[in-house]
Design a protein around this motif. Structure first.
Motif: not given
Length: 243
Positions: A1-27
């Motif tokens: 099972m692929p699992a991604f650990c999210v660097n908590p500090f990148c949550l503050k970069k909301t746009e980049e974080m959303c792009n990453a989560l959107s891409f991975l989830t859609n994939l």
């Protein structure tokens, strides 16, 4: 099972974080493997405003996707009691500077040798902009490493190759050689479960390379990428019966 650990500090970069989560989830959704995806976030670095901001931004793009992502987030990510004890006993360092947040990297490092594949979503701090993140537990230990597929923002192609390698019809047990004549030199294969007919387009190469996909009675269903993702928006009525 692929699992991604999210660097908590990148949550503050909301746009980049959303792009990453959107891409991975859609994939994963496109390939029908979304049940095998998790995001682990250290709860010590979360607060309600960060979570709400992330969800709201995702919902602006796609509300249904935002709900799916929220269901895949797991925190805290230190559920193994043995690991909790180890994490409590260790201090984490980067070039001699103590980094409490690096315990997540240690968790990823430890779990990656078991049943999971952990990778880091990290594109916030300069010192983490590397393909492999190195860190230390204690001042005299050897460095440990964990993969970081997002060290150059999203790196879509690298992630697709890592988790969804190119489909080889002749070697994949989901397919068998059909009784249909070759199309422009390409052998036609039948997908056993669906009875769909696949062959590799011999005209397009490079980034345009793809498979043509038909149902069992010759209706063109669309084109599939070389890693097997079927795009039904590319169905062409003019190709019906041409197999």
């Amino acid at each position: 099972m692929p699992a991604f650990c999210v660097n908590p500090f990148c949550l503050k970069k909301t746009e980049e974080m959303c792009n990453a989560l959107s891409f991975l989830t859609n994939l994963w959704i496109i390939r029908g493997a979304d049940d095998d995806l998790e995001y682990h976030i250290d709860s010590d670095f979360l607060n309600d405003s960060l979570v709400d901001s992330l969800y709201d931004k995702l919902a602006q793009q796609n509300r249904e996707l935002a709900i799916v992502v929220s269901q895949k987030i797991i925190y805290p990510c230190y559920q193994d009691e043995t690991l909790i004890d180890e994490l409590c006993d260790n201090h984490f360092f980067w070039n001699g500077q103590e980094l409490p947040e690096a315990r997540m990297f240690y968790y990823a490092y430890k779990k990656s040798t078991v049943a999971f594949l952990y990778l880091i979503l990290s594109f916030c701090k300069k010192k983490w902009d590397n393909e492999r993140i190195s860190f230390y537990t204690g001042t005299h230990n050897s460095p440990k490493f964990v993969d970081n597929l997002f060290y150059e923002k999203e790196r879509h192609e690298a992630i697709v190759r890592r988790f969804f390698p190119k489909l080889e019809l002749e070697k994949d047990s989901r397919f068998r050689k059909s009784t249909h004549k070759p199309v422009k030199g390409a052998v036609v294969y039948e997908e056993i479960e669906t009875e769909y007919l696949w062959y590799k387009d011999t005209f397009h190469t490079g980034k345009s390379a793809h498979f043509e996909v038909f149902n069992s009675v010759g209706i063109h269903l669309g084109e599939a990428s070389l890693d097997g993702a079927l795009d039904r928006n590319k169905a062409d009525k003019n190709k019906n019966g041409k197999i």
